[in-house]
Design an enzyme around this catalytic site. Sequence first.
Site, PDB file in Angstrom:
ATOM      1  N   HIS A 155      39.958  49.661  34.516  1.00  0.00           N
ATOM      2  CA  HIS A 155      39.510  48.850  35.648  1.00  0.00           C
ATOM      3  C   HIS A 155      40.683  48.072  36.241  1.00  0.00           C
ATOM      4  CE1 HIS A 155      36.856  46.072  37.852  1.00  0.00           C
ATOM      5  NE2 HIS A 155      37.725  45.145  37.478  1.00  0.00           N
ATOM      6  N   GLU A 156      41.448  47.408  35.378  1.00  0.00           N
ATOM      7  CA  GLU A 156      42.588  46.611  35.849  1.00  0.00           C
ATOM      8  C   GLU A 156      43.661  47.486  36.490  1.00  0.00           C
ATOM      9  OE1 GLU A 156      42.489  43.393  36.083  1.00  0.00           O
ATOM     10  OE2 GLU A 156      40.573  43.329  35.039  1.00  0.00           O
ATOM     11  N   HIS A 216      42.756  48.455  39.994  1.00  0.00           N
ATOM     12  CA  HIS A 216      43.111  47.427  40.985  1.00  0.00           C
ATOM     13  C   HIS A 216      44.580  47.581  41.389  1.00  0.00           C
ATOM     14  CE1 HIS A 216      39.435  45.176  41.063  1.00  0.00           C
ATOM     15  NE2 HIS A 216      39.480  44.859  39.770  1.00  0.00           N
TER      16      HIS A 216
END
Length: 106
Positions: A87-88, A91
């Site tokens: 997820h990170e 980004h």
Amino acid sequence: MWIYPNFIAPLLNKFEDLEEGDLRKKLEKLAESVNYPLKKIYVMDASRRTAHSNAYLYGFGKNKRIVLFDTLVKQLDPPQIEAVLCHELGHWKMSHSIKNMIVAFT
């Protein structure tokens, strides 16, 4: 953005290198798969202030780091930690931080 992680955050929290092992290898491989120029992986003693689990990325140029809250490492299994890091890294790969700064300043 450069001063906080390098000078202020170490005054407030303790950062230790993630120990060698399967989790570290998987996270390094994951970062490599999206061309994230990883230099270090830290575990931060967030449990001193919160039970919240989190992870974040920081750094400029080819000097990037990953920080995992100790609560994240204690509460989740390695595949779940990988999912959080996916997820990170998503980004980062999609330039969300830069896009958000542009929107905020316009």
